[in-house]
Design an enzyme around this catalytic site. Sequence first.
Site, PDB file in Angstrom:
ATOM      1  N   LYS A 168      -2.860  12.030  14.145  1.00 44.77           N
ATOM      2  CA  LYS A 168      -2.031  12.701  13.142  1.00 44.77           C
ATOM      3  C   LYS A 168      -1.265  11.674  12.310  1.00 44.77           C
ATOM      4  CE  LYS A 168       1.852  14.737  13.784  1.00 44.77           C
ATOM      5  NZ  LYS A 168       2.966  15.485  14.318  1.00 44.77           N
ATOM      6  N   ASP A 186       0.048  19.496  12.168  1.00 40.97           N
ATOM      7  CA  ASP A 186       1.237  19.533  13.027  1.00 40.97           C
ATOM      8  C   ASP A 186       1.419  20.980  13.481  1.00 40.97           C
ATOM      9  OD1 ASP A 186       2.163  20.923  10.878  1.00 40.97           O
ATOM     10  OD2 ASP A 186       4.011  19.775  10.639  1.00 40.97           O
TER      11      ASP A 186
END
Length: 258
Positions: A168, A186
Amino acid sequence: MAKIIRSNRAKKSSVPPVPKKSAKKAVKSSPRPAAKTSLKPKSLKQESWTPAEVHEAFSRFRKANPEPKGELEHLNPYTLLVAVVLSAQATDAGVNKATRALFAVADTPERMLELGEEKVREYIKTIGLYRNKAKNVIALSEKLIAEFGGEVPRTRAEIETLPGAGRKTAKVVLNMAYGEHTMAVDTHVFRVGNRTGLAPGNTPLEVELGLEKVIPSEFMLHAHHWLILHGRYTCLARKPRCEVCLINDLCRWPEKTV
Ligand code: SF4
């Protein structure tokens, strides 16, 4: 033999025989009704969006907010990387509060090393897991200098080798610092992808790959931010604001309130 015994028992109790697998499940399962799930599995069975619907949704996001910005404050790719590493399990506002002062004195890997781990820890002590994060900030700065000439690398694989940086982090940095068409998932993007039915998935990776597949390239530069902002301010986890949602007519969530 086992079959004969089961069928005899079934006759005695007048209960239809239960296949072996189901019987096991029945013993394990709780007598209480299943808890209401807010994302999957309903959404997994939702009708997929058509390409025209996806285009329409992102056209609306673009019209409402043509240049969406991330909320993590940073001065350059390096400070962005540090901010994203610090943001794990913390809010952007909390990270910004700490990094404003930190980045004023250390905005390059070299300056961060001069500052040293102890002082970094002092600056970020209001952020969760700050001891470990301070260690990672120093270690990633050392690695950037030793292996990447003090610059944040431009590939996901390379960024992922840095202490504290995962998939991420790499995708956020590539998108925000280098303008690449990446999707980072997220908690907000995960929820929106599932609820809307845009890209249902059991894991962030499934949602990420699903979104990359359905979102047209013309929207990919900003799609990550549109979805985060949508999840953070409209499609809230507990009480989604469906009545003011830009895509409420397209959303597939069976529990939407409009
Ligand atoms: S209609 Fe409601 S559930 Fe669907 S995306 Fe909008 S806010 Fe979220």
